[in-house]
Enzyme design. Structure first.
Site, PDB file in Angstrom:
ATOM      1  N   ASP A 233      29.495 -32.102 -21.381  1.00  0.00           N
ATOM      2  CA  ASP A 233      29.679 -30.715 -21.828  1.00  0.00           C
ATOM      3  C   ASP A 233      30.910 -30.062 -21.222  1.00  0.00           C
ATOM      4  O   ASP A 233      31.491 -29.150 -21.804  1.00  0.00           O
ATOM      5  CB  ASP A 233      28.439 -29.877 -21.509  1.00  0.00           C
ATOM      6  CG  ASP A 233      27.334 -30.199 -22.490  1.00  0.00           C
ATOM      7  OD1 ASP A 233      26.623 -31.196 -22.286  1.00  0.00           O
ATOM      8  OD2 ASP A 233      27.234 -29.477 -23.498  1.00  0.00           O
ATOM      9  N   ASN A 243      26.692 -32.519 -17.802  1.00  0.00           N
ATOM     10  CA  ASN A 243      26.024 -32.986 -19.026  1.00  0.00           C
ATOM     11  C   ASN A 243      24.544 -32.633 -18.888  1.00  0.00           C
ATOM     12  O   ASN A 243      24.113 -32.089 -17.857  1.00  0.00           O
ATOM     13  CB  ASN A 243      26.235 -34.492 -19.223  1.00  0.00           C
ATOM     14  CG  ASN A 243      25.793 -34.948 -20.608  1.00  0.00           C
ATOM     15  OD1 ASN A 243      26.179 -34.356 -21.619  1.00  0.00           O
ATOM     16  ND2 ASN A 243      24.970 -35.986 -20.684  1.00  0.00           N
ATOM     17  N   LYS A 244      23.796 -32.950 -19.902  1.00  0.00           N
ATOM     18  CA  LYS A 244      22.372 -32.601 -19.950  1.00  0.00           C
ATOM     19  C   LYS A 244      21.641 -32.946 -18.649  1.00  0.00           C
ATOM     20  O   LYS A 244      21.867 -34.016 -18.077  1.00  0.00           O
ATOM     21  CB  LYS A 244      21.747 -33.330 -21.141  1.00  0.00           C
ATOM     22  CG  LYS A 244      20.271 -33.163 -21.333  1.00  0.00           C
ATOM     23  CD  LYS A 244      19.826 -31.703 -21.424  1.00  0.00           C
ATOM     24  CE  LYS A 244      20.564 -30.924 -22.485  1.00  0.00           C
ATOM     25  NZ  LYS A 244      20.370 -29.459 -22.355  1.00  0.00           N
TER      26      LYS A 244
HETATM   27  O1  MRU Z   1      21.677 -28.579 -24.595  1.00  0.00           O
HETATM   28  P1  MRU Z   1      22.401 -29.496 -25.521  1.00  0.00           P
HETATM   29  O2  MRU Z   1      21.478 -30.284 -26.388  1.00  0.00           O
HETATM   30  O3  MRU Z   1      23.484 -28.793 -26.300  1.00  0.00           O
HETATM   31  O4  MRU Z   1      23.127 -30.540 -24.549  1.00  0.00           O
HETATM   32  C1  MRU Z   1      23.979 -31.496 -25.131  1.00  0.00           C
HETATM   33  C2  MRU Z   1      24.479 -32.519 -24.193  1.00  0.00           C
HETATM   34  O5  MRU Z   1      24.260 -32.469 -23.015  1.00  0.00           O
HETATM   35  C3  MRU Z   1      25.341 -33.589 -24.796  1.00  0.00           C
HETATM   36  O6  MRU Z   1      25.218 -34.775 -24.061  1.00  0.00           O
HETATM   37  C4  MRU Z   1      26.812 -33.148 -24.758  1.00  0.00           C
HETATM   38  O7  MRU Z   1      26.973 -31.892 -25.340  1.00  0.00           O
HETATM   39  C5  MRU Z   1      27.706 -34.118 -25.432  1.00  0.00           C
HETATM   40  S1  MRU Z   1      27.612 -34.057 -27.193  1.00  0.00           S
HETATM   41  C6  MRU Z   1      28.727 -35.157 -27.830  1.00  0.00           C
END
Ligand code: MRU
Length: 343
Positions: A233, A243-244
């Site tokens: 992110d 990231n998540k």
């Molecule tokens: O909360 P989210 O579902 O938007 O989180 C998304 C992620 O963490 C993805 O791994 C990240 O945005 C990469 S998408 C190519």
């Protein structure tokens, strides 16, 4: 999205995998809500949606004077920027749209500026398609045939213009006949892995096995995983990567099992203004995502809850970052500056 007076159509990702439902966004408020509620989610997809959302917001001022149009541009951009804080692609896309408008200010009538902004949104959208394909090609070179790989959350076509980042690597490897076997973390609390990644992999015929997040260490110890690849992110100038939530744990586990941990992300996900991950804002989300995660109450009333949506993986745990320009390895401020120069 149609013409300058058209509307934005999005897949409502909260309804997948049970229902495939599209929503029509005719007002910027609908786009804001869609981003906030994760109907559209994933860093690149959020940026693309926001760019189109800005065009929607400006439809009401196309017939007004330039001052009114630009005032609305700033208000709408700030509004969209407040939807979610962590994915830098959101701010990157809004800045690019504002920059385009500023370039044209005073040189063209408002309706021409508006048309140019829609073109810019389309360009952001189209470029991301190409970027995902390139990430897939570079990433697939890192995988042997019949490799076990593990991914977290959803970094697929749903999270981007098309094809994805981490999932693009698996899709490309599959197209090359390498037959990867993907272990999919379900990704608590909102199950992007189980609901979205498992669905996308099935659509493209990639072998996939769903596991609970807490099973990753065991699966690694059993020798089933030869690489971990996730999206991102926001990546700071030194390579620290948000990231998540749960990604950091995987990177630690991968290190303990001597498995390479890769990030796949476009250059639009780098935030070179931040020297390290410490400055990355981490979104905090509502308690009910944890206490009522499966459509029913799963925790006692009044329990204290902590729900950060993202974590930061230190650069030292990341073997390489796969971008559309190539693979950054080792990951440090120097190699990142070299790869992102001029971007
Ligand atoms: O909360 P989210 O579902 O938007 O989180 C998304 C992620 O963490 C993805 O791994 C990240 O945005 C990469 S998408 C190519």
């Amino acid at each position: 999205m149609g013409d300058a007076r058209g509307y934005l159509r999005l897949i409502d990702q909260t309804r997948l995998p049970v229902e495939f439902v599209e929503i029509e966004c005719r007002q910027v408020e609908t786009v804001w809500e869609a981003i906030k509620m994760l109907r559209v989610r994933g860093a690149p997809a959020i940026g693309i949606a926001a760019a189109y959302g800005l065009c929607l917001a400006l439809q009401t001022t196309v017939d007004e004077d330039e001052a009114a149009y630009f005032a609305r541009l700033n208000v709408a951009s700030d509004y969209l920027a407040a939807s979610r804080p962590t994915a830098v692609n959101l701010f990157w896309a809004l800045d690019r749209m504002k920059h385009k408008a500023q370039q044209l200010r005073g040189t063209a009538p408002v309706d021409k500026i508006h048309a140019a902004l829609l073109e810019e949104a389309r360009a952001i959208h189209e470029e991301d398609r190409q970027v995902c394909r390139a990430i897939g090609r570079y990433g697939a070179e890192l995988l042997e045939s019949n490799t076990g790989v593990l991914t977290h959350c959803n970094a697929g076509g749903l999270a981007t213009a098309d094809y994805g980042t981490a999932l693009a690597v698996f899709f490309t490897a599959q197209a090359q006949g390498k037959a990867p076997h993907v272990f999919v973390d379900e990704t608590r609390p909102l199950l992007q892995g189980a609901r979205l990644t498992a669905w996308e992999l099935a659509q493209r015929g990639v072998r996939a096995t769903l596991i609970c997040d807490s099973m990753a260490a065991q699966v690694m110890r059993e020798g089933r995983v030869q690489a971990v690849i996730t999206g991102a992110d926001r990546i700071a100038a030194n390579g620290d990567t948000a990231n998540k939530i749960g990604t950091y744990s995987l990177a630690v586990l991968a290190r303990a099992h001597e498995i390479p941990f890769y990030i796949a992300a476009p250059l639009s996900t780098f935030d070179l203004a931040l020297s390290s991950g410490e400055g990355i804002p981490i979104e905090q989300r509502g308690r009910e995502e944890i206490t009522h995660g499966f459509g029913r109450q799963t925790a006692p009333d009044g329990v204290d809850v902590y729900n950060p949506a993202f974590d930061v993986t230190p650069a030292g745990l990341i073997r390489a970052i796969i971008t559309e320009r190539g693979v950054i390895e080792p990951v440090n401020a120097h190699t990142i500056a070299a790869m992102t120069a001029g971007a």
